[in-house]
Design a protein around this motif. Structure first.
Motif, mmCIF file in Angstrom:
data_model
loop_
_atom_site.group_PDB
_atom_site.id
_atom_site.type_symbol
_atom_site.label_atom_id
_atom_site.label_comp_id
_atom_site.label_asym_id
_atom_site.label_seq_id
_atom_site.Cartn_x
_atom_site.Cartn_y
_atom_site.Cartn_z
ATOM 1 N N SER A 117 -10.176 -32.858 151.758
ATOM 2 C CA SER A 117 -10.083 -33.625 150.388
ATOM 3 C C SER A 117 -11.331 -34.359 150.031
ATOM 4 O O SER A 117 -11.860 -34.753 149.141
ATOM 5 C CB SER A 117 -8.820 -34.818 150.512
ATOM 6 N N ARG A 118 -11.879 -34.934 151.394
ATOM 7 C CA ARG A 118 -13.163 -35.882 151.210
ATOM 8 C C ARG A 118 -14.392 -35.055 150.418
ATOM 9 O O ARG A 118 -15.187 -35.651 149.843
ATOM 10 C CB ARG A 118 -13.528 -36.292 152.498
ATOM 11 N N LEU A 119 -14.348 -33.809 150.870
ATOM 12 C CA LEU A 119 -15.388 -32.860 150.669
ATOM 13 C C LEU A 119 -15.128 -32.697 148.894
ATOM 14 O O LEU A 119 -16.193 -32.674 148.398
ATOM 15 C CB LEU A 119 -15.547 -31.601 151.387
ATOM 16 N N ILE A 120 -14.062 -32.504 148.840
ATOM 17 C CA ILE A 120 -13.646 -32.229 147.268
ATOM 18 C C ILE A 120 -14.168 -33.415 146.410
ATOM 19 O O ILE A 120 -14.708 -33.167 145.110
ATOM 20 C CB ILE A 120 -12.325 -31.622 147.032
ATOM 21 N N LEU A 121 -14.067 -34.447 146.798
ATOM 22 C CA LEU A 121 -14.278 -35.799 146.062
ATOM 23 C C LEU A 121 -15.906 -35.772 146.169
ATOM 24 O O LEU A 121 -16.318 -36.391 145.118
ATOM 25 C CB LEU A 121 -13.670 -36.704 146.915
ATOM 26 N N LYS A 122 -16.523 -35.665 147.334
ATOM 27 C CA LYS A 122 -17.825 -35.688 147.497
ATOM 28 C C LYS A 122 -18.557 -34.697 146.441
ATOM 29 O O LYS A 122 -19.451 -35.286 145.686
ATOM 30 C CB LYS A 122 -18.379 -35.715 148.859
ATOM 31 N N ASP A 123 -18.011 -33.480 146.260
ATOM 32 C CA ASP A 123 -18.519 -32.582 145.244
ATOM 33 C C ASP A 123 -20.216 -32.296 145.460
ATOM 34 O O ASP A 123 -20.965 -32.311 144.599
ATOM 35 C CB ASP A 123 -18.206 -32.995 143.963
ATOM 36 N N PRO A 124 -20.537 -31.834 146.559
ATOM 37 C CA PRO A 124 -22.029 -31.647 146.790
ATOM 38 C C PRO A 124 -22.276 -30.366 146.475
ATOM 39 O O PRO A 124 -21.525 -29.341 146.110
ATOM 40 C CB PRO A 124 -22.231 -31.715 148.469
ATOM 41 N N PRO A 125 -23.534 -30.049 145.936
ATOM 42 C CA PRO A 125 -23.957 -28.618 145.540
ATOM 43 C C PRO A 125 -23.894 -27.444 146.627
ATOM 44 O O PRO A 125 -23.751 -26.650 146.507
ATOM 45 C CB PRO A 125 -25.517 -29.045 144.968
ATOM 46 N N LEU A 126 -23.895 -28.269 147.993
ATOM 47 C CA LEU A 126 -23.978 -27.206 149.021
ATOM 48 C C LEU A 126 -22.929 -27.605 149.768
ATOM 49 O O LEU A 126 -22.613 -28.553 150.448
ATOM 50 C CB LEU A 126 -25.217 -27.248 149.898
ATOM 51 N N LEU A 127 -21.851 -26.394 150.134
ATOM 52 C CA LEU A 127 -20.752 -26.794 150.955
ATOM 53 C C LEU A 127 -20.628 -25.997 152.116
ATOM 54 O O LEU A 127 -20.646 -24.696 151.921
ATOM 55 C CB LEU A 127 -19.349 -26.635 150.156
ATOM 56 N N PHE A 128 -20.500 -26.287 153.269
ATOM 57 C CA PHE A 128 -20.658 -25.877 154.472
ATOM 58 C C PHE A 128 -19.132 -26.046 155.293
ATOM 59 O O PHE A 128 -18.543 -26.960 155.321
ATOM 60 C CB PHE A 128 -21.453 -26.078 155.456
ATOM 61 N N PHE A 129 -18.604 -25.046 155.722
ATOM 62 C CA PHE A 129 -17.075 -25.102 156.297
ATOM 63 C C PHE A 129 -17.324 -24.522 157.941
ATOM 64 O O PHE A 129 -17.560 -23.155 157.838
ATOM 65 C CB PHE A 129 -16.115 -24.305 155.518
ATOM 66 N N ASP A 130 -17.075 -25.213 158.837
ATOM 67 C CA ASP A 130 -17.041 -24.666 160.170
ATOM 68 C C ASP A 130 -15.825 -24.772 160.865
ATOM 69 O O ASP A 130 -15.334 -25.559 161.298
ATOM 70 C CB ASP A 130 -18.239 -25.606 161.108
ATOM 71 N N GLU A 131 -15.389 -23.484 160.597
ATOM 72 C CA GLU A 131 -13.724 -23.273 161.240
ATOM 73 C C GLU A 131 -12.979 -24.541 160.437
ATOM 74 O O GLU A 131 -12.252 -24.897 161.217
ATOM 75 C CB GLU A 131 -13.904 -23.368 162.595
ATOM 76 N N ALA A 132 -13.145 -24.470 159.339
ATOM 77 C CA ALA A 132 -12.539 -25.921 158.901
ATOM 78 C C ALA A 132 -10.980 -25.678 158.493
ATOM 79 O O ALA A 132 -10.440 -26.770 158.463
ATOM 80 C CB ALA A 132 -13.275 -26.047 157.567
#
Ligand code: ATP
Length: 309
Positions: free
Chosen positions: A203-218
Motif C-alpha cells: 500500500s505504501r509503495l502504491i501511494l509513493k508511486d515511484p518510477p522504479l519499483l522493486f519487489f523482493d519476495e514481497a
C-alpha cells in the motif's frame, strides 16, 4: 567547542545518511547490511528519467568481501516500462542486485546505469526518491496503520490511503478493526501477521508511486488467492503507468508473466527470456518450473484428499 563539533558533525552526517537510507527506503533491508560508506558525488546531479527508467548493469563485479565475488562480470538490461523477474538459487545474489541499485554498496568493477547515468554520479537523494522497494520484511513504525501507509506519500489524502490499501488487498481487514485505520501497530501496537505487513508495505509503495519499483519476495507470506489478486492489481498499475519493475522471487508462479525472466547462477546470467522461451530452452528455469509444479500438484492432491469425507 571545536573538539566537540567534529564528532557531532560526523554523527550528524551518519544519522542523516542512516535516516535517508532507512526511512526513505521504508526501513528496508537489514540494518547490519547497510553500508553507509557510499559517497555522495562531488558535484551531484539529479537523476533524470529521460527514457522512463531503463536499468543497465555493465560488467558488474561485486562481493561483500573483495575476495569473494557474488556477482561476476554481470551484464543485463532492463528496458524502461518492463516487468522483469530475477530468479535463481538461494544466495546467488538476487537481493544484492537491488541493494546495488539502491546504492547501499558500490560495485567493485563495472557500472550501473539508469537512463544512461552512472548511479555514482547522481545525488543519493534523487536516486532513492526514484525507487520504491517492498523488501522481504518491512518493519512498521510504532504508529497507526494510516500513518504507516501514508508514509509513502505524506501529502496523500485519506481517500488516497484507502484506495492504495484496497489495491494492496488490505482495506477490508483494516476497515473491520474496531479502530480501523487508527489502529496502532508496531512493537507497542496490535500484532499483525507477516502477510498483513507485506500488504501494508505494498500500500505504501502504491501511494509513493515511484518510477522504479522493486519487489523482493514481497508476497511470500500471502496465501495463493490473496497473492494472485494483489499481483493482478499491482500489474495493472505497472502497465497503466508504464513503470519499470523488478521482482525477486522463488515461486515462479508469481512471475511467469514477466516481460523477461533472468536466471542468475554463479554470479552471472545463466539464461534469460520469457517464460515460454525458457521452458522451450529446457535449461535451469525449465527444471525449476517442473520441480515446483510437481510439488504444487502434490500439495493440491493432499488438499483434495483432505477434503474427502
Ligand atoms: P535468497 O534467495 O536466499 O534471498 P539472494 O539470491 O537474494 O538469496 P543475497 O541476499 O543477494 O542472495 O546474498 C548473496 C550472498 O551474499 C549470500 O551468500 C549472502 O550470505 C551474502 N551476503 C549478503 N549480505 C551480506 C553482507 N552484508 N555481508 C556479507 N555477505 C553477505
Amino acid at each position: 567547542v571545536f573538539q566537540l563539533s567534529i564528532p557531532l558533525n560526523f554523527l550528524g552526517s551518519v544519522y542523516r545518511e542512516l535516516r535517508q537510507s532507512l526511512l526513505d527506503m521504508e526501513t528496508l533491508f537489514n540494518l547490519q547490511k547497510v553500508n553507509i560508506a557510499v559517497k555522495e558525488p562531488e558535484k551531484p546531479k539529479s537523476l533524470q528519467l529521460r527514457k522512463g527508467g531503463e536499468i543497465r548493469f555493465e560488467n558488474v563485479t561485486f562481493g561483500y568481501h573483495e575476495d569473494r565475488p557474488i556477482l561476476r562480470n554481470l551484464s543485463l538490461t532492463i528496458p524502461a516500462g518492463q516487468k522483469i523477474a530475477i530468479v535463481g538459487p538461494s544466495g546467488c545474489g538476487k537481493s544484492t542486485i537491488l541493494r546495488l541499485l539502491f546504492r547501499f554498496y558500490d560495485t567493485q568493477e563495472g557500472r550501473i546505469l539508469i537512463d544512461d547515468q552512472d548511479i555514482r554520479d547522481v545525488s543519493l537523494q534523487s536516486l532513492r526518491e526514484a525507487i520504491g522497494v517492498v523488501p522481504q520484511d518491512t518493519p512498521l513504525f510504532n504508529n497507526t496503520i494510516e500513518h504507516n501507509i501514508r508514509y509513502g506519500n505524506m501529502k496523500a489524502s485519506t481517500e488516497d490511503v484507502r484506495n492504495a490499501a484496497k489495491r494492496a488487498r488490505v482495506h477490508e481487514i483494516v476497515d473491520g478493526l474496531p479502530e480501523g485505520y487508527n489502529t496502532m501497530v508496531g512493537e507497542r501496537g496490535m500484532m499483525i501477521s507477516g502477510g498483513e505487513k507485506q500488504r501494508l508495505a505494498v500500500s505504501r509503495l502504491i501511494l509513493k508511486d515511484p518510477p522504479l519499483l522493486f519487489f523482493d519476495e514481497a508476497t511470500s507470506a500471502l496465501d495463493t488467492y490473496t497473492e494472485q489478486s494483489l499481483l493482478q492489481n499491482v500489474n495493472s498499475i505497472l502497465k497503466e503507468k508504464a513503470r519499470t519493475s523488478v521482482f525477486v522471487a522463488h515461486r515462479l508462479r508469481t512471475i511467469f508473466d514477466s516481460d523477461k525472466i533472468i536466471v542468475l547462477k554463479d554470479g552471472h546470467v545463466a539464461e534469460s527470456g520469457t517464460h515460454s522461451e525458457l521452458l522451450a530452452a529446457g535449461g535451469v528455469y525449465a527444471e525449476l518450473w517442473h520441480a515446483q509444479e510437481t510439488s504444487l500438484g502434490e500439495l493440491d492432491d493432499v488438499e483434495k484428499n483432505a477434503e474427502q469425507p
